[in-house]
Motif scaffolding. Structure first.
Motif, PDB file in Angstrom:
ATOM      1  N   VAL A 159     -17.021  36.497  67.270  1.00  0.00           N
ATOM      2  CA  VAL A 159     -17.589  37.208  68.423  1.00  0.00           C
ATOM      3  C   VAL A 159     -16.940  36.771  69.729  1.00  0.00           C
ATOM      4  N   SER A 160     -15.694  36.269  69.654  1.00  0.00           N
ATOM      5  CA  SER A 160     -15.023  35.795  70.871  1.00  0.00           C
ATOM      6  C   SER A 160     -13.514  35.782  70.651  1.00  0.00           C
ATOM      7  N   ARG A 161     -12.809  35.454  71.731  1.00  0.00           N
ATOM      8  CA  ARG A 161     -11.377  35.149  71.636  1.00  0.00           C
ATOM      9  C   ARG A 161     -11.277  33.627  71.551  1.00  0.00           C
ATOM     10  N   PHE A 162     -10.943  33.166  70.395  1.00  0.00           N
ATOM     11  CA  PHE A 162     -11.132  31.773  70.001  1.00  0.00           C
ATOM     12  C   PHE A 162      -9.776  31.082  69.844  1.00  0.00           C
ATOM     13  N   ILE A 210      -4.375  27.438  66.636  1.00  0.00           N
ATOM     14  CA  ILE A 210      -4.759  28.670  65.938  1.00  0.00           C
ATOM     15  C   ILE A 210      -5.450  29.581  66.939  1.00  0.00           C
ATOM     16  N   GLU A 211      -4.969  30.844  67.012  1.00  0.00           N
ATOM     17  CA  GLU A 211      -5.559  31.826  67.914  1.00  0.00           C
ATOM     18  C   GLU A 211      -6.254  32.900  67.084  1.00  0.00           C
ATOM     19  N   VAL A 212      -7.525  33.168  67.420  1.00  0.00           N
ATOM     20  CA  VAL A 212      -8.350  34.117  66.673  1.00  0.00           C
ATOM     21  C   VAL A 212      -8.981  35.088  67.665  1.00  0.00           C
ATOM     22  N   LYS A 251      -2.434  34.043  65.299  1.00  0.00           N
ATOM     23  CA  LYS A 251      -1.258  33.184  65.428  1.00  0.00           C
ATOM     24  C   LYS A 251      -1.588  31.767  65.015  1.00  0.00           C
ATOM     25  N   VAL A 252      -0.683  31.147  64.260  1.00  0.00           N
ATOM     26  CA  VAL A 252      -0.785  29.737  63.886  1.00  0.00           C
ATOM     27  C   VAL A 252       0.543  29.083  64.224  1.00  0.00           C
TER      28      VAL A 252
END
Length: 621
Positions: A106-109, A124-126, A133-134
């Motif tokens: 529920v976010s840009r993590f 790590i971008e979620v 992206k890792v």
């Protein structure tokens, strides 16, 4: 085609987020708990726009390798439990493996982490639960998690967030609770690039409590300590006169976990019984330790709710620990060091009382009166304020003061009493110098260090309440039979209540029997009570029971009934008392367990210290 389908993982995580992530403070709580579990000694929380725009938590904990960093974003992935038995011996704050994937859905993590032994870290971008992206990245040991645009992909949830100030207030409260429980950990909280709170590691837990609650309250705190075979209770509670209008000043911890448990909170309130009025809440920081297999923390995803295996034992131990701490800290338990003659049996030698050691609570340096509980008398309950009635009533005969019970030993640990029988009576009120009455309502006295006013109605109400209770516990109620039994007619609901209540009231010497239909007959009343107006008293008892609830514990119902009896029979305001009656009342007050508060929680006395009076008259500066 089947109408039932398995939900996609991202949608499942969004549903789970509805329980785990209620607001920005929930995100902060989960992330900080992970930092604590990782062994961090420094935790930095950065907030923007009350958590709507950004939540960033960084620590110097053990960090994670690349594989673990990817696994921690999978639902039900955790390093804290591995098998069924682990669920019944949870020693960490987190264990469900739900928080991170729920937050990420529920976010840009963004997760940045590095183990101490690794050369590089992992980033790590979620976005909305999808890993974008890792990569390897340079980073200090520990973990940094950024949560941007919370609920950006669930507009319905985002619009229910409160104002920025409100959400930031919840975040600050969450960090404060964590800081209280981990005094050796450094915490720093900032909002919109401005430091809001910064707590350095504390050498003593009390120092952290003072940092969080404020240094002004430090001298008003009483130590709570109780150790049994399976229960360890420690912490601090504030003087009853330091109270709040909400429960926000209550901090409860079980095995290092901040909880909002109704059982412990009820025990805390029960310990304050008779010292706080309705609508007042205590200030407390209490730590409870029990064996991990004696408490279930797997009750709700937020982990605020818990269940104890031996719930009643925990409740009663906490209640007694709080009550004992308040009793030992009551200013009226101080002993003067003036020698006086001990009362001995006839024929015994006369001896002088030795100088007793002081068991002094913290000194009150504030200006104004020292109060038995709260100085605000405008909030007094209607039933207790019956003292304003100008009805004239004689002072009942004094019950003999019991001097056989040993006083509380200030050096005793865990609330245990000394077994040595005292050589003298404990006297505080009886040694006051009575100056007179004001408006036939307040008794003016001179103490050894100031001027004291005593509310005669509240004082006598406490005396009658405790005398009735002592007689009940001794199973020897003193009752007087009525020459003309009085009948009472009640409604259907009230009849049902009195039928259940009457056998219990007999313990106090109030004998009531059914007389057919909805009619009852009163055959005897306690000698401490006036038989006049007994029908009105019984009606009040039934109404009070209905208010408390017939399903409540009988002891609670009976205590409420005793309060009604005591208030009904206590002397009133605007009633002149003789010197003999005043002295008898003061001596009886010394025999009370709680001589500072009436049964409803109103203060019985207030005191102005001599130094405060001289400051007001500008005799000293």
């Amino acid at each position: 085609m089947s109408r039932i389908r398995i939900l996609p993982e991202i949608l499942s995580n969004k549903i789970a987020a509805g329980e785990v992530v209620a607001r920005p403070a929930s995100v902060v709580k989960e992330l900080v708990e992970n930092s604590i579990d990782a062994g961090s000694t420094r935790i930095i929380v950065e907030i923007e726009q009350g958590g709507r725009k950004l939540i960033r938590v960084s620590d110097n904990g053990q960090g994670m390798g690349r594989d673990d960093a990817l696994l921690c974003l999978e639902r039900y992935a955790t390093s804290k439990i591995a098998a069924d038995p682990d669920l019944f011996a949870i020693s960490t704050l987190g264990f469900r493996g739900e928080a991170l994937p729920s937050i990420a859905s529920v976010s840009r993590f963004t997760l940045v982490t590095r183990e101490t032994s690794a050369d590089v870290g992992t980033q790590i971008e979620v976005a909305g639960g999808r890993i974008n992206k890792v990569s390897d990245v340079g980073a200090p040991p520990g973990t940094l998690i950024s949560v941007a645009g919370l609920f950006y992909n669930i507009p319905a949830r985002r619009k229910f967030l409160k104002s920025i100030d409100t959400e930031m207030g919840h975040i600050a409260d969450t960090i404060a609770s964590m800081a209280l429980c981990r005094p050796t950990v450094q915490f720093r909280l900032s909002h919109n690039n401005r430091i809001v709170k910064s707590w350095a590691p504390a050498a003593e837990p009390m120092d952290r409590v003072a940092d969080v609650l404020g240094t002004a309250i430090k001298k008003e705190l009483y130590t709570v300590e109780r150790v049994t075979a399976d229960i360890d209770i420690s912490g601090w509670i504030a003087s009853p006169r330091i109270n709040r209008s909400t429960a926000r000043g209550i901090y409860l911890f079980v095995n290092g976990r901040w909880v909002k448990d109704r059982v412990i909170q009820h025990a805390l309130f029960a310990g304050y019984t008779g010292r706080l009025m309705k609508g007042q809440y205590p200030v407390s920081v209490l730590f409870l330790k029990v064996p991990f297999d004696q408490v279930d923390v797997n009750v709700h995803p937020t982990k605020h709710e818990i269940r104890f295996v031996r719930q009643k034992l925990v409740h009663d131990t906490m209640r007694d620990a709080v009550a004992d701490a308040l009793r030992q800290s009551d200013p009226t338990r101080w002993r003067t060091n003036q020698p006086r003659i001990a009362e001995l049996p006839r024929g015994s030698a006369t001896i002088s009382e030795p100088h007793a050691e002081y068991n002094m609570p913290p000194t009150h340096d504030h200006q104004g009166p020292q109060v038995g509980v709260a100085a605000d008398r405008t909030a007094a309950s209607t039933s207790c304020a019956a003292g304003a009635d100008d009805m004239q009533k004689p002072l009942p005969a004094a019950e003999p003061v019991d001097t056989a019970a040993p006083p509380i030993d200030p050096t005793a640990r865990n609330g245990k009493l000394a077994h040595q029988k005292p050589l003298w009576k404990q006297r505080f009120f009886a040694d006051l110098t009575v100056i007179g009455q004001y408006k036939g309502t307040y008794i003016i006295c001179q103490s050894h260090d100031g001027l004291m006013l005593i509310d005669q109605h509240a004082a006598h109400e406490r005396i009658v309440f405790e005398q009735l209770k002592r007689q009940s516990k001794a199973h020897r109620p003193a009752a007087q039979r009525l020459l003309l039994p009085e009948t009472i007619d009640l409604g259907f609901r009230e009849t049902q209540i009195l039928e259940k209540l009457a056998p219990e009231l007999d313990r106090f010497g109030l004998e009531i029997e059914p007389f057919g239909g909805n009619t009852f007959v009163v055959k005897a009343v306690p000698t401490l009570l006036d038989s006049a107006g007994i029908s009105g008293l019984v009606t009040q008892l039934v109404e009070k029971t209905a208010e408390v609830g017939v399903r409540a514990e009988m002891e609670t119902i009976l205590d409420e009934c005793l309060m009604v009896m005591a208030c009904h029979n206590a002397i009133r305001a605007n009633q002149q008392l003789t010197d003999t009656q005043i002295q008898a009342m003061l001596e009886q007050l010394d025999a009370c367990d709680n001589p500072s508060h009436c049964p409803h929680g109103r203060p019985i006395w207030i005191q102005w210290r001599l130094t405060d009076l001289e400051k007001h008259f500008q005799r000293i500066v």
